[in-house]
Design an enzyme around this catalytic site. Structure first.
Site, short mmCIF file in Angstrom:
data_model
loop_
_atom_site.label_atom_id
_atom_site.label_comp_id
_atom_site.label_asym_id
_atom_site.label_seq_id
_atom_site.Cartn_x
_atom_site.Cartn_y
_atom_site.Cartn_z
N LYS A 201 0.74 -1.01 -0.07
CA LYS A 201 0.13 -0.06 -0.07
C LYS A 201 0.85 1.37 -0.05
O LYS A 201 0.63 2.24 -1.03
CB LYS A 201 -1.11 0.06 1.41
CG LYS A 201 -1.62 1.22 1.51
CD LYS A 201 -2.55 1.95 0.51
CE LYS A 201 -3.00 3.08 0.54
NZ LYS A 201 -3.88 3.53 -0.25
N CYS A 255 -2.80 11.01 1.48
CA CYS A 255 -2.30 9.82 1.31
C CYS A 255 -1.02 9.86 0.69
O CYS A 255 0.24 9.72 1.18
CB CYS A 255 -3.33 9.17 0.17
SG CYS A 255 -4.99 9.17 0.71
N1 SAJ Z 1 -1.30 15.17 -8.54
C1 SAJ Z 1 -0.20 15.81 -9.37
N2 SAJ Z 1 -0.03 15.40 -10.71
C2 SAJ Z 1 -0.60 14.22 -11.21
C3 SAJ Z 1 -1.65 13.67 -10.30
C4 SAJ Z 1 -1.87 14.14 -9.13
O1 SAJ Z 1 0.22 16.86 -9.07
O2 SAJ Z 1 -0.50 13.87 -12.19
C5 SAJ Z 1 -1.48 15.74 -7.42
C6 SAJ Z 1 -3.13 16.10 -7.23
O3 SAJ Z 1 -3.35 17.41 -7.62
C7 SAJ Z 1 -3.11 16.06 -5.53
C8 SAJ Z 1 -2.03 15.01 -5.18
O4 SAJ Z 1 -1.44 14.90 -6.25
O5 SAJ Z 1 -2.59 17.12 -4.82
C9 SAJ Z 1 -2.67 13.68 -4.87
O6 SAJ Z 1 -3.60 13.30 -5.99
P1 SAJ Z 1 -4.03 11.94 -6.69
O7 SAJ Z 1 -5.24 12.03 -7.40
O8 SAJ Z 1 -2.84 11.44 -7.29
O9 SAJ Z 1 -4.00 10.92 -5.50
P2 SAJ Z 1 -5.12 10.78 -4.17
O10 SAJ Z 1 -4.20 11.44 -2.79
O11 SAJ Z 1 -6.43 11.51 -4.22
O12 SAJ Z 1 -5.52 9.26 -3.83
C10 SAJ Z 1 -4.37 8.35 -3.95
C11 SAJ Z 1 -4.34 7.15 -4.92
N3 SAJ Z 1 -3.14 6.37 -4.70
C12 SAJ Z 1 -2.80 5.92 -6.06
O13 SAJ Z 1 -3.08 6.11 -7.07
C13 SAJ Z 1 -1.18 5.13 -5.93
C14 SAJ Z 1 -5.64 6.20 -4.40
O14 SAJ Z 1 -5.38 5.23 -5.24
C15 SAJ Z 1 -5.10 5.79 -2.79
O15 SAJ Z 1 -6.38 5.02 -2.45
C16 SAJ Z 1 -5.22 7.13 -1.99
O16 SAJ Z 1 -4.12 7.82 -2.49
C17 SAJ Z 1 -5.02 6.72 -0.66
O17 SAJ Z 1 -6.12 6.69 0.14
O18 SAJ Z 1 -4.11 6.25 -0.27
#
Ligand code: SAJ
Length: 406
Positions: A201, A255
């Site tokens: 995870k 996360c």
């Molecule tokens: N972000 C970027 N660039 C990207 C993608 C995201 O800057 O290309 C930023 C987003 O704007 C945000 C942060 O990253 O600030 C996190 O957003 P996210 O959409 O990547 O992820 P979370 O935190 O909403 O959810 C993550 C997910 N993990 C993965 O994809 C490996 C989700 O599947 C998990 O269940 C979740 O963490 C968790 O609860 O752990």
């Protein structure tokens, strides 16, 4: 009957999903106000399809309570913050939840931890609590770790279709819990041991953090090189084995911006790429401020009170502001004794920062320079309203000529 403990962003949809698929569920949370909102028939956060699922679960008889129930399966989905100084996990919420379960559960019950925990947390903190309460693990109590994987913004779809990991000491118990999750989960469910599930995870979120950090580092390089980072990523991603994520104003949420620290905290000296990635992503709000500063200089602008940040949440189309890049940016300004900027977010209705607007048109009337921090559908649908403003678009959604990018 299952007792889902902790009805936040993960526990609530999980409890509702089980109930809507015919499992008898009681949802427990120590927050009386939250329980009374749920009992009054309302959900507690915004998520696509959540209200409909809630209605289905209510129709199937889901209960909500501040009390723990005597039953045979518990699913614990409470927060696991980290200590910002030591970078180690703060397991106190999970430990308290397990202690409370121990005070009511019958022998033979299974305790499933869904909360994300750093590798080894269950060994170090949870097993001793169970033993201290006079239960023998594997005989009186079964222990399982079933970390969630759902992404805010698409939670309900992912609850149903993502594959999952179940960690257990005993394959038979692992398979029993797999069958329980199969009541709604149509993805593959892998059964493994507890430590592997914990590590997997954290590794998943760390992988994403590092990939985003790479995109952010490229952005800084391209700024100096005078090149278009989005075009470079777009072309590079056409290679069949390259998949670079998108740069942005920082990484927020509870996360991705938290879990990699568990590895840094537990393995200092070894977690080098992981630490570098964290630092790069944490530096992005300051990088946005530097961009604002240099654009203002170029344009001969001096009045910070005419600058506005669009978006307060940690990402688009959610109402969660935890660790959000906008809050990180405002915090950084505070440290430098700078006055805060104007802020507007269509999804955040509560006042959480100074100079926060609740009306988009009034916000626009009061600013000359808009920094897009979050790409909510709201702004995408009315991007033309930014015509005539100076715009710094950190999410690459605005095509108006003259828009500044990261
Ligand atoms: N972000 C970027 N660039 C990207 C993608 C995201 O800057 O290309 C930023 C987003 O704007 C945000 C942060 O990253 O600030 C996190 O957003 P996210 O959409 O990547 O992820 P979370 O935190 O909403 O959810 C993550 C997910 N993990 C993965 O994809 C490996 C989700 O599947 C998990 O269940 C979740 O963490 C968790 O609860 O752990």
């Amino acid at each position: 009957m299952i007792n889902v403990v902790g009805l936040g962003y993960i526990g609530l949809p999980t409890a509702l999903m089980f109930a809507a698929h015919g499992v008898e569920v009681t949802g427990t949370d120590c927050n009386k106000e939250l329980i009374s909102v749920l009992k009054s028939g309302k959900t507690t956060f915004e998520e696509d399809g959540l209200d409909k699922l809630f209605a289905e679960a209510l129709a199937r008889g889901i209960n909500f309570s501040t009390e723990y129930m005597a039953t045979d399966v518990y699913i614990i989905a409470v927060p696991t913050p980290y200590d910002s100084f030591s970078k180690k996990i703060d397991p106190s919420y999970v430990v308290t939840a397990v202690k409370n379960v121990m005070s009511v559960c019958p022998k033979g019950a299974t305790v499933v931890i869904e909360s994300t925990v750093s590798p080894g947390t269950i060994e170090k903190f949870i097993r001793p609590v169970i033993a201290e309460n006079g239960f023998a693990i594997g005989e009186d109590i079964n222990l399982v770790h079933a970390p969630e994987r759902i992404i805010p913004g698409n939670m309900l779809y992912e609850l149903k279709y993502n594959s999952r990991t179940i960690g257990s000491d005993d394959i038979r118990i692992g398979n029993k819990i797999k069958t329980l999750y199969s009541s709604f989960c149509q993805g593959d469910i892998v059964v493994t041991d507890i430590k592997t599930a914990e590590m997997t995870k954290v590794v998943e979120n760390t992988f994403r953090d590092i990939n985003i950090a790479f995109a952010n580092e490229l952005t800084k390089i391209c700024r100096i090189a005078g090149m278009d980072v989005y075009e470079i990523i777009r072309i590079a991603n056409m290679h069949p084995r390259v998949n670079i994520l998108q740069p942005g104003p920082g990484v927020g949420g509870h996360c991705i911006s938290v879990d990699p620290w568990f590895l840094v905290g537990d393995y200092p000296g070894l977690a080098n790429i992981i630490l570098a990635a964290r630092k790069i992503n944490d530096s992005m709000p300051e990088f946005v401020l530097e961009r604002v500063n240099s654009i203002m200089k170029d344009r001969g602008m001096t009045d910070l009170s005419r600058v506005g940040l669009y978006g307060l949440t940690y990402k688009e189309n959610v109402d969660d502001v935890r660790e959000s890049p906008t809050l990180q940016l405002l915090e950084s300004m505070k440290k430098h004794l700078a006055p805060g900027l104007n802020v507007y977010d269509p999804i955040v209705t509560k006042d959480i920062v100074d100079n926060q607007y609740h009306d988009f048109d009034r916000f626009l009337a009061d600013v000359d320079f808009v920094v897009i921090m979050v790409s909510h559908n709201h702004i995408k649908e009315q991007i033309h309203k930014l015509d005539g403003k100076v715009v710094l678009d950190t999410k690459n959604i605005c095509n108006i000529e003259g828009t500044y990018k990261l």
